[in-house]
Motif scaffolding. Sequence first.
Motif, PDB file in Angstrom:
ATOM      1  N   THR A   1       0.855  -1.183   0.000  1.00 34.00           N
ATOM      2  CA  THR A   1       0.000   0.000   0.000  1.00 34.00           C
ATOM      3  C   THR A   1       0.892   1.234   0.000  1.00 34.00           C
ATOM      4  OG1 THR A   1      -0.151   0.035   2.409  1.00 34.00           O
ATOM      5  CG2 THR A   1      -1.909  -1.103   1.226  1.00 34.00           C
TER       6      THR A   1
ATOM      7  N   VAL B   1       0.225   5.368   0.484  1.00 27.88           N
ATOM      8  CA  VAL B   1      -0.818   6.343   0.812  1.00 27.88           C
ATOM      9  C   VAL B   1      -0.217   7.732   1.017  1.00 27.88           C
ATOM     10  CG1 VAL B   1      -2.653   6.960   2.444  1.00 27.88           C
ATOM     11  CG2 VAL B   1      -2.236   4.553   1.904  1.00 27.88           C
TER      12      VAL B   1
ATOM     13  N   ALA C   1      -4.334   6.932  -2.576  1.00 33.42           N
ATOM     14  CA  ALA C   1      -4.008   5.651  -1.946  1.00 33.42           C
ATOM     15  C   ALA C   1      -3.990   4.546  -2.992  1.00 33.42           C
ATOM     16  CB  ALA C   1      -5.031   5.323  -0.860  1.00 33.42           C
TER      17      ALA C   1
ATOM     18  N   TYR D   1      -3.545   0.279  -3.426  1.00 35.86           N
ATOM     19  CA  TYR D   1      -3.514  -1.049  -2.812  1.00 35.86           C
ATOM     20  C   TYR D   1      -3.130  -2.024  -3.910  1.00 35.86           C
ATOM     21  CZ  TYR D   1      -5.221  -5.500  -1.033  1.00 35.86           C
ATOM     22  OH  TYR D   1      -5.320  -6.812  -0.650  1.00 35.86           O
TER      23      TYR D   1
ATOM     24  N   VAL E   1      -6.825   0.905   4.272  1.00 39.69           N
ATOM     25  CA  VAL E   1      -6.290   1.889   3.331  1.00 39.69           C
ATOM     26  C   VAL E   1      -7.041   3.213   3.492  1.00 39.69           C
ATOM     27  CG1 VAL E   1      -5.914   2.412   0.881  1.00 39.69           C
ATOM     28  CG2 VAL E   1      -5.627   0.067   1.705  1.00 39.69           C
TER      29      VAL E   1
END
Length: 196
Positions: free
Chosen positions: A22, A24, A109, A111, A134
Amino acid sequence: MSTVRMTLSALAAALLSGCTATQVTPLQSASDHMCIEENPKVQVSDFVPVLQEGFARHGIETQLYAKIPREQCAYVVTYTARRSWDMAPYLSTAEIVILGPRRQTLAKANYHLRGKGGLSLMKWQGTKSKIDPVIDELLSGAQLSVAAPASSQADASDESRRSLDDELRELQKQNLGYEDYQRAYRKLLLEHQGSY
């Protein structure tokens, strides 16, 4: 011999656990009302409900639009989500982007399941269990300004709404920096909140 076993054990553990990546860039400040731009290419049926529920958990009301009414939506959320298949479809990549009043990227963000999840059984987890953390990382530190409630907006007189819309258009024409625009935008909303 023990080094070989340890290496094989570590490799097996890595394959079984899979790797979730991830990335972010958290939201700093925004309104507590945002519009979600519908992405018809996304076939993950529960992605938008999970997105809306996650934003609501952080005090942000969202509305889904096939076509964004730009004059009504200062903050817009866009998204993509893709599935992979291994005996059943599962979410393998997703991206959420929050755009500000001047359509600049405020937060983002990503993923991603590395290697599409490998042999990990975790790859078949639901959208909510994958995306909730997330969303939490994306929104947890955001300072939210309060927009007029949707129910109040619906009852607003045409004259008051027209006046606010005109002032917002004028504000958008000014060459303000992000922070200055935010301050002026919040001030306008507060001034007009009493007339709704």
